[in-house]
Design an enzyme around this catalytic site. Structure first.
Site, mmCIF file in Angstrom:
data_model
loop_
_atom_site.group_PDB
_atom_site.id
_atom_site.type_symbol
_atom_site.label_atom_id
_atom_site.label_comp_id
_atom_site.label_asym_id
_atom_site.label_seq_id
_atom_site.Cartn_x
_atom_site.Cartn_y
_atom_site.Cartn_z
ATOM 1 N N SER A 261 0.803 -1.220 0.000
ATOM 2 C CA SER A 261 0.000 0.000 0.000
ATOM 3 C C SER A 261 0.840 1.275 0.000
ATOM 4 O O SER A 261 0.336 2.347 -0.355
ATOM 5 C CB SER A 261 -0.939 0.027 1.213
ATOM 6 O OG SER A 261 -0.208 -0.036 2.420
ATOM 7 N N HIS B 179 0.463 5.254 6.781
ATOM 8 C CA HIS B 179 1.177 5.752 5.604
ATOM 9 C C HIS B 179 1.640 7.202 5.758
ATOM 10 O O HIS B 179 0.967 8.007 6.401
ATOM 11 C CB HIS B 179 0.266 5.654 4.370
ATOM 12 C CG HIS B 179 -0.301 4.281 4.173
ATOM 13 N ND1 HIS B 179 -1.576 3.948 4.581
ATOM 14 C CD2 HIS B 179 0.247 3.166 3.638
ATOM 15 C CE1 HIS B 179 -1.797 2.674 4.289
ATOM 16 N NE2 HIS B 179 -0.712 2.176 3.719
ATOM 17 N N ASP C 24 -2.194 8.836 7.476
ATOM 18 C CA ASP C 24 -3.201 8.048 8.191
ATOM 19 C C ASP C 24 -2.499 7.161 9.218
ATOM 20 O O ASP C 24 -1.367 7.440 9.612
ATOM 21 C CB ASP C 24 -4.083 7.251 7.215
ATOM 22 C CG ASP C 24 -3.299 6.222 6.397
ATOM 23 O OD1 ASP C 24 -2.114 5.958 6.724
ATOM 24 O OD2 ASP C 24 -3.863 5.668 5.428
#
Length: 369
Positions: free
Chosen positions: A49, A337, A334
């Site tokens: 991600s 990340h 977040d």
């Protein structure tokens, strides 16, 4: 030799080639002339991600970011990037003179001209990693998807031609974070009871070595391998501590992985003919950013810009949640990340950095070989 895009109709007429094959021929010959010089023909990207740009969008997965406020600072809005804007590989692509690299699941026609991004949120080196998110594309499957891309074109262009071309491309790989966060550290996984930290790092890098060798055997020669960052300092981990300080336990847990990867890359450079592997030391980069936060313009280093609970890391960024307004001052976007500002900074460190951050050479030097 540079080819202009005006030559594609001539190629199609003369040889009866499909548009997709003509595009790859243009790609492999050195790229289409643009405003900025392209240092390499293409970049192929594998990871999780941190660099996924939309491959999970249509999967039955809980690991998605194709909703606002993700992409709030990205031209075009949410794309599936787990960031408010750019990822690290977006910045690297730009520095290489390439356009942003498209996601494998969305790339078609001339979109694949400069490479493909196969990264998938929740993916790991181990196939079992990330199953709590249901759908994801593990590294083995990402490699199979790359093979699919090659198979579409090699039969028409010839293996020798493709081999020469691929040897000039950059292959960026960033794997391993989820093998800790969404495997070893998850209570519903048996892994922690089966391996101690060093044994698990050995298992991961043994598997990783086989996977990267597979990529080499498919024609890759210029590799950028990103290490794991200071994972004990992300908001999700900080939120589990009553003191809100970095977890030394988690940082020490992932350290043997980075050490094993460095050893593996040294062996590859010595034993794989024509290969050049470089290590982007994400841990040192992140450490430098956290230690010198104010000089980089960051004022908030210990909580997410978008999230809920302690350190805004207990629940990650929800759909249509209002994020912090001063995003440029946050290290974390977040629970897991970095912000676009950090991604751009780390991309530049990997591209132009000194051996403290990337070695034995940096990405710019690798591209120029």
């Amino acid at each position: 030799m540079w080819l202009s895009s005006g030559s594609d109709h001539t190629l199609m007429a003369k040889f009866g080639l499909s548009p997709i094959l003509v595009l790859f021929m243009l790609l492999m010959s050195g790229g289409i002339v643009r405003g900025q010089r392209e240092m390499v023909p293409a970049m192929f990207i594998f990871g999780d991600s941190l660099i996924d740009n939309g491959n999970n969008n249509n999967l039955p997965s809980f690991a998605k970011a194709n909703y606002y406020p993700y992409g709030i600072d990205f031209n075009g809005g949410p794309t599936g990037r787990f960031s408010n804007g750019y990822t690290m590989v977006d910045e690297i692509a730009e520095l290489l003179g390439l356009p942003l690299i498209p996601a494998y699941t969305e790339a078609s026609g001339n979109q694949v001209l400069h490479g493909v991004n196969y990264a998938s949120a929740a993916a790991g080196i181990l196939d079992a990693t990330g199953r709590n998110f249901v759908g994801r594309i593990p590294f083995d499957q990402q490699l199979s998807n790359f093979e699919n891309t090659l198979n579409q074109i090699t039969g028409n262009l010839g293996a020798d031609y493709m081999g020469t071309a691929l040897a000039r491309c950059i292959f960026f790989v960033g794997m391993g974070s989820n093998d800790y966060l969404n495997n070893y550290l998850m209570p519903n996984y048996p892994t922690r009871n089966q391996y101690n930290g060093q044994q698990y790092a050995d298992l991961l890098v043994q598997t990783y070595s086989q996977q990267l060798t597979r990529l080499y055997n498919l024609g890759a020669r210029k590799f950028v391998i990103a290490g794991l960052g200071q994972m004990g300092c992300i908001p999700s981990i900080l939120a589990q501590s009553m003191t809100g300080t970095c977890s030394k336990e988690v940082n020490l847990l992932v350290k043997p992985f980075n050490e094993n990867v460095k050893t593996m890359l040294g062996n590859f450079n010595n034993n794989l003919p024509g290969a050049r592997f470089i290590f982007a030391d994400s841990s040192r980069m992140f450490q430098d950013i956290l230690l010198n936060a104010r000089s980089y313009g960051f004022t908030v280093v210990n909580r997410g810009c978008c999230g809920i609970g302690r350190n805004r890391g207990q629940i990650t960024c929800l759909p249509f949640q209002t994020p912090c307004p001063n995003r440029r001052q946050y290290v974390f976007w977040d629970a897991f990340h970095p912000t676009e500002a950090v991604n751009i900074l780390m991309g530049r460190m990997a591209f132009n950095g000194n051996p403290n951050f990337v070695y034995p050479i940096n990405i710019r030097q690798l591209a120029e070989l």
